[in-house]
Design a protein around this motif. Structure first.
Motif, PDB file in Angstrom:
ATOM      1  N   ARG A 151     -70.956   5.635 -23.810  1.00 52.53           N
ATOM      2  CA  ARG A 151     -70.110   5.431 -24.991  1.00 52.53           C
ATOM      3  C   ARG A 151     -69.462   4.053 -25.024  1.00 52.53           C
ATOM      4  N   PHE A 152     -69.269   3.459 -23.848  1.00 56.82           N
ATOM      5  CA  PHE A 152     -68.554   2.186 -23.797  1.00 56.82           C
ATOM      6  C   PHE A 152     -69.361   1.111 -23.062  1.00 56.82           C
ATOM      7  N   PRO A 153     -70.478   0.702 -23.670  1.00 52.37           N
ATOM      8  CA  PRO A 153     -71.261  -0.400 -23.093  1.00 52.37           C
ATOM      9  C   PRO A 153     -70.466  -1.698 -23.210  1.00 52.37           C
ATOM     10  N   PRO A 154     -70.932  -2.770 -22.577  1.00 53.93           N
ATOM     11  CA  PRO A 154     -70.200  -4.045 -22.629  1.00 53.93           C
ATOM     12  C   PRO A 154     -69.841  -4.518 -24.040  1.00 53.93           C
ATOM     13  N   SER A 155     -70.716  -4.262 -25.011  1.00 56.01           N
ATOM     14  CA  SER A 155     -70.432  -4.719 -26.384  1.00 56.01           C
ATOM     15  C   SER A 155     -69.209  -4.012 -26.967  1.00 56.01           C
ATOM     16  N   VAL A 156     -69.072  -2.725 -26.693  1.00 50.87           N
ATOM     17  CA  VAL A 156     -67.914  -1.976 -27.192  1.00 50.87           C
ATOM     18  C   VAL A 156     -66.648  -2.391 -26.455  1.00 50.87           C
ATOM     19  N   MET A 157     -66.782  -2.607 -25.157  1.00 49.58           N
ATOM     20  CA  MET A 157     -65.625  -3.053 -24.376  1.00 49.58           C
ATOM     21  C   MET A 157     -65.161  -4.431 -24.849  1.00 49.58           C
ATOM     22  N   ALA A 158     -66.115  -5.260 -25.279  1.00 52.19           N
ATOM     23  CA  ALA A 158     -65.755  -6.582 -25.809  1.00 52.19           C
ATOM     24  C   ALA A 158     -64.958  -6.449 -27.101  1.00 52.19           C
ATOM     25  N   GLU A 159     -65.316  -5.467 -27.931  1.00 49.69           N
ATOM     26  CA  GLU A 159     -64.569  -5.228 -29.165  1.00 49.69           C
ATOM     27  C   GLU A 159     -63.145  -4.767 -28.851  1.00 49.69           C
ATOM     28  N   LEU A 160     -63.017  -3.910 -27.853  1.00 45.68           N
ATOM     29  CA  LEU A 160     -61.694  -3.462 -27.436  1.00 45.68           C
ATOM     30  C   LEU A 160     -60.880  -4.636 -26.886  1.00 45.68           C
ATOM     31  N   ARG A 161     -61.554  -5.505 -26.155  1.00 43.56           N
ATOM     32  CA  ARG A 161     -60.878  -6.690 -25.593  1.00 43.56           C
ATOM     33  C   ARG A 161     -60.329  -7.567 -26.716  1.00 43.56           C
ATOM     34  N   ASN A 162     -61.142  -7.791 -27.737  1.00 44.81           N
ATOM     35  CA  ASN A 162     -60.694  -8.614 -28.867  1.00 44.81           C
ATOM     36  C   ASN A 162     -59.485  -7.990 -29.562  1.00 44.81           C
ATOM     37  N   ALA A 163     -59.504  -6.662 -29.683  1.00 36.06           N
ATOM     38  CA  ALA A 163     -58.390  -5.972 -30.330  1.00 36.06           C
ATOM     39  C   ALA A 163     -57.114  -6.100 -29.493  1.00 36.06           C
ATOM     40  N   VAL A 164     -57.263  -5.981 -28.170  1.00 35.09           N
ATOM     41  CA  VAL A 164     -56.101  -6.102 -27.283  1.00 35.09           C
ATOM     42  C   VAL A 164     -55.505  -7.501 -27.373  1.00 35.09           C
ATOM     43  N   ILE A 165     -56.354  -8.522 -27.347  1.00 35.83           N
ATOM     44  CA  ILE A 165     -55.866  -9.902 -27.396  1.00 35.83           C
ATOM     45  C   ILE A 165     -55.186 -10.195 -28.733  1.00 35.83           C
ATOM     46  N   GLU A 166     -55.741  -9.621 -29.810  1.00 39.41           N
ATOM     47  CA  GLU A 166     -55.147  -9.845 -31.132  1.00 39.41           C
ATOM     48  C   GLU A 166     -53.762  -9.218 -31.214  1.00 39.41           C
ATOM     49  N   GLU A 167     -53.614  -8.039 -30.617  1.00 42.51           N
ATOM     50  CA  GLU A 167     -52.339  -7.334 -30.691  1.00 42.51           C
ATOM     51  C   GLU A 167     -51.348  -7.781 -29.617  1.00 42.51           C
ATOM     52  N   GLN A 168     -51.881  -8.191 -28.458  1.00 37.40           N
ATOM     53  CA  GLN A 168     -51.020  -8.626 -27.354  1.00 37.40           C
ATOM     54  C   GLN A 168     -51.560  -9.939 -26.785  1.00 37.40           C
ATOM     55  N   PRO A 169     -51.414 -11.032 -27.523  1.00 40.25           N
ATOM     56  CA  PRO A 169     -52.014 -12.304 -27.115  1.00 40.25           C
ATOM     57  C   PRO A 169     -51.545 -12.801 -25.753  1.00 40.25           C
ATOM     58  N   GLU A 170     -50.375 -12.367 -25.301  1.00 42.95           N
ATOM     59  CA  GLU A 170     -49.890 -12.811 -24.002  1.00 42.95           C
ATOM     60  C   GLU A 170     -50.771 -12.304 -22.852  1.00 42.95           C
ATOM     61  N   LEU A 171     -51.534 -11.245 -23.100  1.00 46.17           N
ATOM     62  CA  LEU A 171     -52.397 -10.701 -22.053  1.00 46.17           C
ATOM     63  C   LEU A 171     -53.630 -11.573 -21.804  1.00 46.17           C
ATOM     64  N   ARG A 172     -53.880 -12.531 -22.665  1.00 47.80           N
ATOM     65  CA  ARG A 172     -54.995 -13.454 -22.477  1.00 47.80           C
ATOM     66  C   ARG A 172     -54.885 -14.163 -21.123  1.00 47.80           C
ATOM     67  N   HIS A 173     -53.648 -14.359 -20.660  1.00 42.29           N
ATOM     68  CA  HIS A 173     -53.416 -15.074 -19.409  1.00 42.29           C
ATOM     69  C   HIS A 173     -53.245 -14.132 -18.214  1.00 42.29           C
ATOM     70  N   ASP A 174     -53.324 -12.816 -18.469  1.00 43.02           N
ATOM     71  CA  ASP A 174     -53.155 -11.840 -17.396  1.00 43.02           C
ATOM     72  C   ASP A 174     -54.342 -10.888 -17.402  1.00 43.02           C
ATOM     73  N   LEU A 175     -55.386 -11.261 -16.687  1.00 41.97           N
ATOM     74  CA  LEU A 175     -56.639 -10.508 -16.742  1.00 41.97           C
ATOM     75  C   LEU A 175     -56.493  -9.085 -16.206  1.00 41.97           C
ATOM     76  N   SER A 176     -55.597  -8.883 -15.260  1.00 36.12           N
ATOM     77  CA  SER A 176     -55.420  -7.543 -14.695  1.00 36.12           C
ATOM     78  C   SER A 176     -54.815  -6.595 -15.725  1.00 36.12           C
ATOM     79  N   ARG A 177     -53.712  -6.997 -16.331  1.00 35.16           N
ATOM     80  CA  ARG A 177     -53.078  -6.151 -17.341  1.00 35.16           C
ATOM     81  C   ARG A 177     -53.996  -5.956 -18.543  1.00 35.16           C
ATOM     82  N   MET A 178     -54.739  -6.989 -18.919  1.00 31.05           N
ATOM     83  CA  MET A 178     -55.638  -6.879 -20.056  1.00 31.05           C
ATOM     84  C   MET A 178     -56.767  -5.881 -19.763  1.00 31.05           C
ATOM     85  N   ARG A 179     -57.351  -5.968 -18.580  1.00 31.99           N
ATOM     86  CA  ARG A 179     -58.449  -5.058 -18.246  1.00 31.99           C
ATOM     87  C   ARG A 179     -57.951  -3.608 -18.208  1.00 31.99           C
ATOM     88  N   GLU A 180     -56.781  -3.413 -17.642  1.00 36.30           N
ATOM     89  CA  GLU A 180     -56.245  -2.055 -17.577  1.00 36.30           C
ATOM     90  C   GLU A 180     -55.955  -1.510 -18.970  1.00 36.30           C
TER      91      GLU A 180
END
Length: 239
Positions: free
Chosen positions: A43-72
């Motif tokens: 259900r969550f191949p790399p392409s879908v995870m990339a979409e989730l990543r983009n959504a997280v960065i858009e909503e919480q741009p400060e996580l761009r600099h914190d890879l651990s919190r962003m991945r979690e």
């Protein structure tokens, strides 16, 4: 010894190959999750995870600099979408990330990496500066590095000057008394040069730099050449 007092090192792709490490860490984490979140891997191949990543960065741009919190956070959103409660999803995301992080620290050093750090640590203060989430202490590199900063700890990623300034201030060192060693011409070389530090570009693959790339103080194609290169910089700085 001359004027050089501080040597800062990038970690990923300077001391080891990060791509192979992350691939292995992802594989191990996904295997763990697939046994607890049915169908996660499908259900969550790399392409879908990339979409989730983009959504997280858009909503919480400060996580761009914190890879651990962003991945979690990405993992949390994927697990919530799998019909888990927010509480259970948060717990699973945290556990899955720890599986990833354990494997993230299983690195294979480039030839000469540890010997180079050992040699330099005899005469200079060494520090680790990374945009990633590898912890030099967890890698048992505290025997060489006196301290370290990450993009998460300073709130900005290289080539921004923040991490370099933090290291210089920590060591109470002037930029002209410091050398930064790294593989990335923008993040490492241009970033460090921008604050006035000497730079050593680690070009292990012998690539041709782009015409508009920053010019390093020196280039090495073998990590074992770094100590002598620093000595040359040190000699010139003393002249």
């Amino acid at each position: 010894m001359g004027r050089i007092k501080l040597i800062t090192f990038d970690l990923d792709n300077t001391l080891w190959n990060v791509e192979s490490v992350v691939i292995n860490a992802e594989k191990r984490m996904r295997h763990w999750l697939d046994g607890r979140v049915p169908g996660f891997d499908v259900r969550f191949p790399p392409s879908v995870m990339a979409e989730l990543r983009n959504a997280v960065i858009e909503e919480q741009p400060e996580l761009r600099h914190d890879l651990s919190r962003m991945r979690e956070e990405i993992l949390y959103r994927a697990i919530v979408a799998s019909a888990f409660s927010r509480h259970d999803a948060r717990t699973l995301a945290r556990q899955a990330f720890e599986i990833f992080l354990d494997a993230r620290h299983e690195v294979e050093y480039f030839d000469g990496a540890l010997e180079t750090l050992e040699r330099l640590s005899r005469d200079y203060v060494l520090a680790a500066l990374t945009n990633g989430n590898a912890d030099f202490r967890r890698l048992d590199l505290g025997r060489f590095f006196d301290f370290g900063y990450s993009s998460a700890s300073v709130g900005a990623s290289k080539p921004a000057p923040d991490i370099f300034h933090a290291a210089l201030e920590h060591a109470q060192t002037h930029p002209a008394e410091a050398v930064h060693v790294g593989d990335h011409l923008l993040d490492d070389i241009e970033g460090a040069a921008g604050v006035g530090m000497h730079t050593v570009w680690v070009n292990l693959k012998g690539i041709e730099p782009p015409e508009d790339a920053a010019t390093p103080t020196h280039t090495v194609h073998d990590l074992a050449d770094i100590p002598e290169t620093v000595e040359r910089i040190d000699g010139n700085a003393s002249g």
